[in-house]
Design a protein around this motif. Structure first.
Motif, PDB file in Angstrom:
ATOM      1  N   TYR A 130       0.806  -1.210   0.000  1.00  0.00           N
ATOM      2  CA  TYR A 130       0.000   0.000   0.000  1.00  0.00           C
ATOM      3  C   TYR A 130       0.842   1.264   0.000  1.00  0.00           C
ATOM      4  N   ALA A 131       0.349   2.255  -0.743  1.00  0.00           N
ATOM      5  CA  ALA A 131       0.886   3.596  -0.616  1.00  0.00           C
ATOM      6  C   ALA A 131       0.408   4.194   0.700  1.00  0.00           C
ATOM      7  N   MET A 132       1.187   5.109   1.231  1.00  0.00           N
ATOM      8  CA  MET A 132       0.848   5.739   2.512  1.00  0.00           C
ATOM      9  C   MET A 132       0.882   7.255   2.358  1.00  0.00           C
ATOM     10  N   GLY A 133       0.092   7.917   3.174  1.00  0.00           N
ATOM     11  CA  GLY A 133       0.048   9.368   3.077  1.00  0.00           C
ATOM     12  C   GLY A 133      -0.169  10.036   4.418  1.00  0.00           C
ATOM     13  N   TRP A 134       0.034  11.333   4.412  1.00  0.00           N
ATOM     14  CA  TRP A 134      -0.289  12.188   5.561  1.00  0.00           C
ATOM     15  C   TRP A 134      -1.140  13.346   5.077  1.00  0.00           C
TER      16      TRP A 134
ATOM     17  N   ILE B 103       3.756   8.533  -0.197  1.00  0.00           N
ATOM     18  CA  ILE B 103       4.904   7.729  -0.563  1.00  0.00           C
ATOM     19  C   ILE B 103       4.405   6.438  -1.190  1.00  0.00           C
ATOM     20  N   THR B 104       5.100   5.988  -2.223  1.00  0.00           N
ATOM     21  CA  THR B 104       4.710   4.741  -2.884  1.00  0.00           C
ATOM     22  C   THR B 104       4.960   3.536  -1.985  1.00  0.00           C
ATOM     23  N   TRP B 105       4.437   2.384  -2.374  1.00  0.00           N
ATOM     24  CA  TRP B 105       4.573   1.185  -1.558  1.00  0.00           C
ATOM     25  C   TRP B 105       6.035   0.819  -1.346  1.00  0.00           C
ATOM     26  N   SER B 106       6.852   1.065  -2.348  1.00  0.00           N
ATOM     27  CA  SER B 106       8.268   0.713  -2.252  1.00  0.00           C
ATOM     28  C   SER B 106       9.105   1.822  -1.621  1.00  0.00           C
TER      29      SER B 106
ATOM     30  N   GLY C 192      -3.745   3.643   0.900  1.00  0.00           N
ATOM     31  CA  GLY C 192      -4.545   3.273  -0.250  1.00  0.00           C
ATOM     32  C   GLY C 192      -3.707   2.522  -1.259  1.00  0.00           C
ATOM     33  N   PRO C 193      -4.327   2.061  -2.330  1.00  0.00           N
ATOM     34  CA  PRO C 193      -3.608   1.226  -3.296  1.00  0.00           C
ATOM     35  C   PRO C 193      -2.536   1.968  -4.097  1.00  0.00           C
ATOM     36  N   THR C 194      -2.707   3.274  -4.300  1.00  0.00           N
ATOM     37  CA  THR C 194      -1.713   4.068  -5.023  1.00  0.00           C
ATOM     38  C   THR C 194      -1.583   5.434  -4.367  1.00  0.00           C
ATOM     39  N   THR C 195      -0.572   6.172  -4.727  1.00  0.00           N
ATOM     40  CA  THR C 195      -0.412   7.520  -4.182  1.00  0.00           C
ATOM     41  C   THR C 195      -1.513   8.452  -4.694  1.00  0.00           C
ATOM     42  N   GLY C 196      -2.138   8.072  -5.791  1.00  0.00           N
ATOM     43  CA  GLY C 196      -3.273   8.852  -6.286  1.00  0.00           C
ATOM     44  C   GLY C 196      -4.576   8.502  -5.609  1.00  0.00           C
TER      45      GLY C 196
END
Length: 121
Positions: free
Chosen positions: A34-38, A53-56, A101-105
């Protein structure tokens, strides 16, 4: 069920630093997928994107006003995402929320409860 638990908020003087952490868990939740965000929400304002940030971890994205001051990072071995905040300003005062979420978008599917950050002038 996905749980995101933020920590590290508090009161700091302008120019100071804080490091937020967000620990993720869930029976069917694989953090590294999963992508993560703030995000953050100041009193009387809409919730706004801060960083993702992307999953990787190979790509990061930031709100313009925090570029050069905030750094998002992740440790997939610890199922944790971080937000290092430097040179804090009073306008950074808000409740900060971790998201996933699944992507940064599309990083706003799952939410934490938030942690308060207050920057005094």
């Amino acid at each position: 069920q996905v749980q995101l638990v933020e920590s590290g908020g508090g009161l700091v003087q302008a120019g100071g630093s804080l490091r937020l952490s967000c620990a993720a868990s869930g029976r069917t939740f694989t953090f590294s997928n999963y992508a993560m965000g703030w995000f953050r929400q100041a009193p009387g304002k809409e919730r706004e994107f801060v960083a993702s940030i992307t999953w990787s971890g190979d790509r990061t994205y930031y709100k313009d006003s925090v570029k050069g001051r905030f750094t998002i990072s992740r440790d997939n071995a610890k199922d944790t995402v971080y937000l290092q905040m430097n040179s804090l300003k009073p306008e950074d005062t808000a409740v900060y929320y971790c998201s996933s979420g699944p992507t940064t978008g599309q990083v706003d599917v799952y939410w934490g409860q938030g942690t308060q950050v207050t920057v005094s002038s």
